[in-house]
Design a protein around this motif. Structure first.
Motif, PDB file in Angstrom:
ATOM      1  N   LEU A  78       0.847  -1.187   0.000  1.00 22.59           N
ATOM      2  CA  LEU A  78       0.000   0.000   0.000  1.00 22.59           C
ATOM      3  C   LEU A  78       0.888   1.243   0.000  1.00 22.59           C
ATOM      4  N   PRO A  79       0.650   2.201  -0.904  1.00 17.86           N
ATOM      5  CA  PRO A  79       1.458   3.429  -0.901  1.00 17.86           C
ATOM      6  C   PRO A  79       1.342   4.164   0.438  1.00 17.86           C
ATOM      7  N   ALA A  80       2.360   4.949   0.752  1.00 20.94           N
ATOM      8  CA  ALA A  80       2.380   5.695   2.014  1.00 20.94           C
ATOM      9  C   ALA A  80       1.185   6.639   2.116  1.00 20.94           C
ATOM     10  N   ALA A  81       0.813   7.252   0.999  1.00 21.23           N
ATOM     11  CA  ALA A  81      -0.350   8.145   0.961  1.00 21.23           C
ATOM     12  C   ALA A  81      -1.295   7.654  -0.137  1.00 21.23           C
ATOM     13  N   PRO A  82      -2.095   6.634   0.162  1.00 23.30           N
ATOM     14  CA  PRO A  82      -2.894   6.009  -0.893  1.00 23.30           C
ATOM     15  C   PRO A  82      -3.987   6.889  -1.495  1.00 23.30           C
ATOM     16  N   GLY A  83      -4.400   7.935  -0.787  1.00 20.68           N
ATOM     17  CA  GLY A  83      -5.451   8.794  -1.316  1.00 20.68           C
ATOM     18  C   GLY A  83      -6.838   8.444  -0.803  1.00 20.68           C
ATOM     19  N   TYR A  84      -6.987   7.262  -0.257  1.00 23.19           N
ATOM     20  CA  TYR A  84      -8.255   6.839   0.353  1.00 23.19           C
ATOM     21  C   TYR A  84      -7.924   6.318   1.747  1.00 23.19           C
ATOM     22  N   GLN A  85      -8.572   6.875   2.770  1.00 26.58           N
ATOM     23  CA  GLN A  85      -8.302   6.457   4.148  1.00 26.58           C
ATOM     24  C   GLN A  85      -8.698   5.009   4.402  1.00 26.58           C
ATOM     25  N   THR A  86      -9.740   4.543   3.711  1.00 22.06           N
ATOM     26  CA  THR A  86     -10.258   3.200   3.975  1.00 22.06           C
ATOM     27  C   THR A  86      -9.571   2.120   3.137  1.00 22.06           C
ATOM     28  N   ALA A  87      -8.704   2.506   2.212  1.00 20.82           N
ATOM     29  CA  ALA A  87      -8.027   1.524   1.358  1.00 20.82           C
ATOM     30  C   ALA A  87      -7.016   0.729   2.170  1.00 20.82           C
ATOM     31  N   ASP A  88      -7.063  -0.598   2.027  1.00 16.72           N
ATOM     32  CA  ASP A  88      -6.059  -1.442   2.674  1.00 16.72           C
ATOM     33  C   ASP A  88      -5.475  -2.462   1.691  1.00 16.72           C
ATOM     34  N   ILE A  89      -5.802  -2.292   0.413  1.00 14.97           N
ATOM     35  CA  ILE A  89      -5.302  -3.165  -0.661  1.00 14.97           C
ATOM     36  C   ILE A  89      -4.792  -2.289  -1.804  1.00 14.97           C
ATOM     37  N   TYR A  90      -3.627  -2.661  -2.328  1.00 17.44           N
ATOM     38  CA  TYR A  90      -3.091  -2.024  -3.542  1.00 17.44           C
ATOM     39  C   TYR A  90      -2.822  -3.145  -4.528  1.00 17.44           C
ATOM     40  N   MET A  91      -3.236  -2.925  -5.769  1.00 17.98           N
ATOM     41  CA  MET A  91      -2.985  -3.903  -6.839  1.00 17.98           C
ATOM     42  C   MET A  91      -2.559  -3.162  -8.081  1.00 17.98           C
ATOM     43  N   GLU A  92      -1.797  -3.850  -8.940  1.00 17.16           N
ATOM     44  CA  GLU A  92      -1.414  -3.258 -10.214  1.00 17.16           C
ATOM     45  C   GLU A  92      -1.366  -4.323 -11.293  1.00 17.16           C
ATOM     46  N   LEU A  93      -1.506  -3.851 -12.523  1.00 24.48           N
ATOM     47  CA  LEU A  93      -1.461  -4.717 -13.688  1.00 24.48           C
ATOM     48  C   LEU A  93      -0.575  -4.044 -14.723  1.00 24.48           C
ATOM     49  N   SER A  94       0.437  -4.757 -15.190  1.00 33.19           N
ATOM     50  CA  SER A  94       1.281  -4.251 -16.277  1.00 33.19           C
ATOM     51  C   SER A  94       0.574  -4.532 -17.590  1.00 33.19           C
TER      52      SER A  94
END
Length: 160
Positions: A143-159
């Motif tokens: 999860l990025p240090a400042a995800p932009g959403y307080q409730t976000a607890d998952i980060y995903m990416e697709l190349s």
């Protein structure tokens, strides 16, 4: 009992201002159900033209029988990176592949515009959405240090 939905009965359109109320309603339903609605969401839902489209993004709308039943936004970030956001499908028609079609449409749009990576922020509360992202090849990351959403607890990416 859920009704059977034929894939050809769903049409994916790009956002127009008359879709604003449905975009807001569909997303508020899942955000409020899971206690995830926050100020950043409100801005996107109440001002999609300013907060998504004016930044070079796009919103895709799924329509069935002249009714909006789903939506998904793509928001450009830095060069080559876009965020998949605000994926919502009306509860009455979930489980028929509409979310997948919306996401695939958003990914195709990102590819055509030269994006190399699609990111998303989500919540462990949204298991069906996470399974969809996994099936489409998204990978979990920190999860990025400042995800932009307080409730976000998952980060995903697709190349791409």
């Amino acid at each position: 009992m859920k009704k059977t939905i034929e894939a050809e009965s769903i049409v994916i359109l790009t956002y127009k201002d008359p879709h604003a109320a449905a975009f807001n309603r569909l997303n508020r339903a899942w955000l409020e159900e899971h206690a995830l609605l926050e100020d950043g969401d409100r801005k996107q839902l109440e001002q999609p033209r300013e907060s998504i489209l004016a930044k070079g993004g796009e919103i895709f709308i799924a329509v069935m029988d002249n009714e909006v039943v789903g939506c998904c936004a793509v928001i450009p970030h830095e060069a080559g990176v876009v965020e998949l956001a605000k994926l919502a499908v009306d509860a009455r028609v979930q489980g028929h592949g509409i979310g997948q079609r919306l996401t695939e449409t958003a990914l195709a749009w990102a590819r055509r515009r030269g994006a190399q990576k699609v990111i998303l922020l989500s919540s462990t509360k949204l298991q069906a959405a996470l399974r969809l992202y996994e099936r489409l090849g998204f990978q979990y990351g920190p999860l990025p240090a400042a995800p932009g959403y307080q409730t976000a607890d998952i980060y995903m990416e697709l190349s791409l």
